[in-house]
Write an enzyme that holds these catalytic residues in place. Structure first.
Site, mmCIF file in Angstrom:
data_model
loop_
_atom_site.group_PDB
_atom_site.id
_atom_site.type_symbol
_atom_site.label_atom_id
_atom_site.label_comp_id
_atom_site.label_asym_id
_atom_site.label_seq_id
_atom_site.Cartn_x
_atom_site.Cartn_y
_atom_site.Cartn_z
ATOM 1 N N CYS A 1 9.838 38.299 -16.939
ATOM 2 C CA CYS A 1 9.137 39.550 -16.613
ATOM 3 C C CYS A 1 7.676 39.493 -17.046
ATOM 4 C CB CYS A 1 9.787 40.736 -17.326
ATOM 5 S SG CYS A 1 11.576 40.794 -17.228
ATOM 6 N N ASP A 2 7.417 38.991 -18.245
ATOM 7 C CA ASP A 2 6.113 39.178 -18.869
ATOM 8 C C ASP A 2 5.310 37.902 -19.123
ATOM 9 O OD1 ASP A 2 6.657 41.910 -18.987
ATOM 10 O OD2 ASP A 2 7.688 41.713 -20.910
ATOM 11 N N CYS B 1 11.643 39.357 -22.409
ATOM 12 C CA CYS B 1 11.859 38.793 -21.077
ATOM 13 C C CYS B 1 10.665 37.958 -20.636
ATOM 14 C CB CYS B 1 12.126 39.908 -20.063
ATOM 15 S SG CYS B 1 12.440 39.285 -18.397
#
Length: 315
Positions: free
Chosen positions: A141-142, A138
């Site tokens: 997300c990261d 992701c």
């Protein structure tokens, strides 16, 4: 053994399931939750969550799930370890069976089984994924953790292009590995990555190994599947964007799924499925956003929809 009769069964325990449990419990629905194969869901594989409102210093995925579970239990959600292996939604009573054969008859069911990211399955990839050392599925997300660094992303579809483009705004360089000689993505998405100066696209290229120093990723060894040539690409982050598989197989005989297995909403803007009294929340139905915060929002919707459904039965 006679079946256990309950008002609300929640299947799955990520942000969607726990949020649904909090709302359902506060509405006196006495929810029973089965946590599933991966208690806490995908977030338990995420080292740092910095984009969930209310955590100014960030929080680890596992810690967030522990807190959500505690909050659900505070309102007397019956949280159980185990998973549902069979359902029968053919009649007005929603019948479900656990892995050890326990039968449950639920007036309402909230499906929050999520989706699992697909990985390449390389031992080195799984090692750095398990220790939070630079492997992710992701970018949204990261990606933030790789600002100014070099990253590699694997994939050829629209979501891979979207994630590569997202990373390009944060990273010094993004190398995109495409297994064949062309993208599977739409032309507009493929053109977008082609026209981004700090994205390098390597066609006919497969990952051989994710290299690292034991603590984190340092490079990716790749192979050109036409010429056979191997080389190492320096990188601190390795992103896999080859799709997700929704955990919905157990419902396929009763619930309408799309071609990939995501649950279809019966009515847009709700959590309703095609079966009255069965609702869906989180990534089991969401192939677009796949964020903890959107999953939590749909968990709230599912509990409210279930509460309204129960109220309609009483009249």
């Amino acid at each position: 053994m006679s079946a256990e009769k309950i008002k609300c069964l929640i299947i799955g325990s990520g942000p969607a399931g726990y949020t649904a449990a909090i709302y359902a419990a506060r509405a006196e629905m006495k929810p029973v939750m089965y946590q599933g194969m991966q208690p806490g869901g995908q977030l338990t594989t995420t080292n740092e969550v910095e984009n969930f409102p209310g955590y100014p210093d960030g929080i680890s995925g596992p810690d967030m799930m522990i807190q959500l579970e505690a909050q659900a239990k505070r309102f007397e959600t019956d949280v159980r370890f185990g998973f549902i292996t069979k359902v029968d939604f053919s009649g007005p009573v929603h019948k479900c069976w656990t892995e050890d054969g326990h039968e449950i008859h639920a007036e309402t069911v909230i499906i929050s089984t999520g989706a699992a990211a697909k990985y390449l399955g390389l031992p080195s990839e799984q090692h750095y994924l398990s220790i939070g050392g630079g492997v992710s599925a992701c970018a949204v997300c990261d990606g933030f953790f790789y600002r100014g660094q070099e990253t590699v992303i694997v994939g050829a579809g629209d979501s891979a292009c979207e994630e590569a483009h997202y990373l390009s705004k944060l990273c010094k360089k993004v190398t995109m590995l495409v297994r064949t000689d062309k993208f599977r993505a739409s032309k507009i998405m493929a053109d977008r990555v082609r026209n981004t100066p700090n994205i390098e696209i390597l066609h006919n290229t497969e990952t051989v190994e994710v290299l690292g120093d034991g603590n984190g990723v340092t490079a990716v060894k790749v192979k050109n599947n036409v010429s056979g040539e191997e080389k190492e690409i320096p990188a601190t982050g390795f992103f896999v964007a080859i799709g997700h598989k929704p955990n919905t197989d157990v419902f396929k005989d009763y619930i309408n799924l799309d071609e990939t297995g995501y649950i279809k909403y019966e009515k847009a803007g709700t959590s309703l499925t095609n079966v009255p009294g069965v609702f869906v929340a989180g990534d089991a139905a969401d192939k677009t956003y796949r964020q903890a915060i959107t999953a939590a929002g749909t968990g709230c919707m599912a509990a409210l929809d279930a509460e309204r459904y129960l109220a309609s039965l009483e009249h």
